[in-house]
Scaffold this motif. Structure first.
Motif, PDB file in Angstrom:
ATOM      1  N   THR A 195      54.102  33.729  38.389  1.00  0.00           N
ATOM      2  CA  THR A 195      53.490  34.961  37.618  1.00  0.00           C
ATOM      3  C   THR A 195      52.461  35.403  38.622  1.00  0.00           C
ATOM      4  O   THR A 195      52.212  36.354  38.759  1.00  0.00           O
ATOM      5  CB  THR A 195      52.687  34.533  36.447  1.00  0.00           C
ATOM      6  OG1 THR A 195      53.670  33.806  35.473  1.00  0.00           O
ATOM      7  CG2 THR A 195      51.947  35.524  35.955  1.00  0.00           C
ATOM      8  N   THR A 196      51.849  34.418  39.416  1.00  0.00           N
ATOM      9  CA  THR A 196      50.944  34.826  40.390  1.00  0.00           C
ATOM     10  C   THR A 196      51.615  35.646  41.688  1.00  0.00           C
ATOM     11  O   THR A 196      51.129  36.688  42.140  1.00  0.00           O
ATOM     12  CB  THR A 196      50.055  33.672  40.855  1.00  0.00           C
ATOM     13  OG1 THR A 196      49.571  32.800  39.818  1.00  0.00           O
ATOM     14  CG2 THR A 196      49.196  33.560  41.971  1.00  0.00           C
ATOM     15  N   THR A 245      52.217  39.086  40.441  1.00  0.00           N
ATOM     16  CA  THR A 245      50.988  39.866  40.364  1.00  0.00           C
ATOM     17  C   THR A 245      50.553  40.348  41.656  1.00  0.00           C
ATOM     18  O   THR A 245      50.201  41.402  41.698  1.00  0.00           O
ATOM     19  CB  THR A 245      49.954  38.947  39.682  1.00  0.00           C
ATOM     20  OG1 THR A 245      50.438  38.788  38.399  1.00  0.00           O
ATOM     21  CG2 THR A 245      48.700  39.696  39.456  1.00  0.00           C
ATOM     22  N   TYR A 273      43.085  40.094  42.743  1.00  0.00           N
ATOM     23  CA  TYR A 273      44.191  40.146  41.948  1.00  0.00           C
ATOM     24  C   TYR A 273      44.304  38.510  41.724  1.00  0.00           C
ATOM     25  O   TYR A 273      44.875  38.285  40.510  1.00  0.00           O
ATOM     26  CB  TYR A 273      45.599  40.562  43.026  1.00  0.00           C
ATOM     27  CG  TYR A 273      46.163  39.448  43.679  1.00  0.00           C
ATOM     28  CD1 TYR A 273      46.967  38.294  43.124  1.00  0.00           C
ATOM     29  CD2 TYR A 273      45.893  39.127  45.020  1.00  0.00           C
ATOM     30  CE1 TYR A 273      47.354  37.434  43.830  1.00  0.00           C
ATOM     31  CE2 TYR A 273      46.220  38.171  45.797  1.00  0.00           C
ATOM     32  CZ  TYR A 273      47.156  37.230  45.150  1.00  0.00           C
ATOM     33  OH  TYR A 273      47.446  36.234  45.843  1.00  0.00           O
ATOM     34  N   ALA A 281      45.692  37.063  37.916  1.00  0.00           N
ATOM     35  CA  ALA A 281      46.798  36.443  38.096  1.00  0.00           C
ATOM     36  C   ALA A 281      46.656  35.017  37.198  1.00  0.00           C
ATOM     37  O   ALA A 281      47.451  34.709  36.420  1.00  0.00           O
ATOM     38  CB  ALA A 281      47.403  36.150  39.561  1.00  0.00           C
TER      39      ALA A 281
END
Length: 308
Positions: free
Chosen positions: A59-60, A63, A78, A82
């Motif tokens: 997911t990070t 992102t 960001y 994230a």
């Protein structure tokens, strides 16, 4: 072995390995906090816990790519977005898994072990199909690069400091959640006496689902933090799952304080031994030490006293 170094060199070595151990400690704590909630509070052996961590890592990764393409001006921040998304993604999947699978297997620890092990294989293959078999790295914001020089021979990486600060904040938040919130009181009531908790109006099924979801969400945040110190692959979570279970059992399955003390002891021991021996030997020696201590104190370093 130690005689080959001067006292000043040994001091620098122990200091550097101590900081490296603190970074490893941070990953252990973030992983073990979620597992301690699930295993310690619910008695569920979640072998897929590492895959929830990797979900947070991927997911990070996604992102970072989205911010780089569409919001480059906001790229330095960001990572904070994230982490929130990683918690939501892993927590939502955890609640879904609890509703669809785990709730049918309570009080059957062997079945939960086998079921979650199968789930871990499914998630690994899913990650492999979506992201590929090769490991991926996350582009870090510029403010996380570099190191802080403490002396001429001792430097601490900034991203490691950030992970340690993040660990402290999350640990404090989990402690407040478990011991200073209404939800935490409900969790502890269900742990001590599920039947009586239900009798006084606590929705035990909802508590179980939220507990599992929060535990998995914390694992997702651990995966987000992990991207700052290592690359991510479909099977990366399996590298930490055994150590994480070891941390939880050694510290005491129902004790957050024990989890923290256990993670610190194991990470510092492994980090120091790895410099003077090898990674495999350090893990073996650490495991033997933990086994010996558990033989003398089976309940772990800290045990929760519960009226039976």
């Amino acid at each position: 072995m130690l005689g080959d170094y001067t006292p000043d060199q040994l001091l620098s070595i122990f200091a550097m390995q101590g900081f490296a151990g603190l970074i490893l400690f941070s990953v252990f704590v973030l992983m073990a906090l979620g597992l301690a909630i699930i295993f310690g509070q619910m008695g569920v052996i979640n072998m897929a816990h590492g895959e929830f961590m990797i979900l947070g890592a991927y997911t990070t990764f996604l992102t970072s790519k989205l911010f780089a393409l569409y919001l480059p001006a906001l790229f330095p921040i960001y990572f904070f977005v994230a982490m929130i998304l990683a918690f939501i993604a892993a927590g939502a999947l955890g609640m879904l898994v609890e509703w669809a699978l785990i709730r049918h297997l309570y009080r059957r620890p062997l079945d939960t072990l086998l079921a979650t092990w199968g789930l871990s294989l499914i998630l690994q293959q899913t990650y492999r199909s979506v992201f590929g078999a090769r490991e991926v790295g996350v582009e870090l914001p510029q403010w996380t690069m570099g190191a802080v020089s403490l002396t001429d021979t001792i430097e601490v990486p900034i991203n490691g400091i950030f992970v340690m600060v993040l660990t402290l904040l999350i640990t404090a938040a989990v402690g407040l959640l478990m011991y200073r919130s209404g939800w935490g009181r409900k969790v502890r009531a269900v742990v001590q006496n599920r039947t009586m908790a239900g009798a006084v109006g606590i929705d035990t099924e909802k508590v179980d689902r939220m507990t599992f979801g929060i535990g998995c969400g914390i694992a997702g945040v651990a995966g987000s933090a992990f991207t700052m110190i290592g690359s991510t692959g479909p099977t990366s979570g399996q590298l930490y799952i055994v150590d994480t279970f070891l941390v939880v059992v050694f510290g005491g399955a129902q004790s957050l304080l024990g989890t923290i003390a256990s993670a610190f002891t194991i990470s510092q021991t492994r980090s120091t031994l790895e410099f003077f021996t090898s990674g495999s030997m350090a893990q073996v020696v650490t495991l033997l030490g933990v086994v010996i201590i558990l033989m003398l104190r089976p309940q772990g370093l800290f045990a929760l006293k519960v009226r039976r």
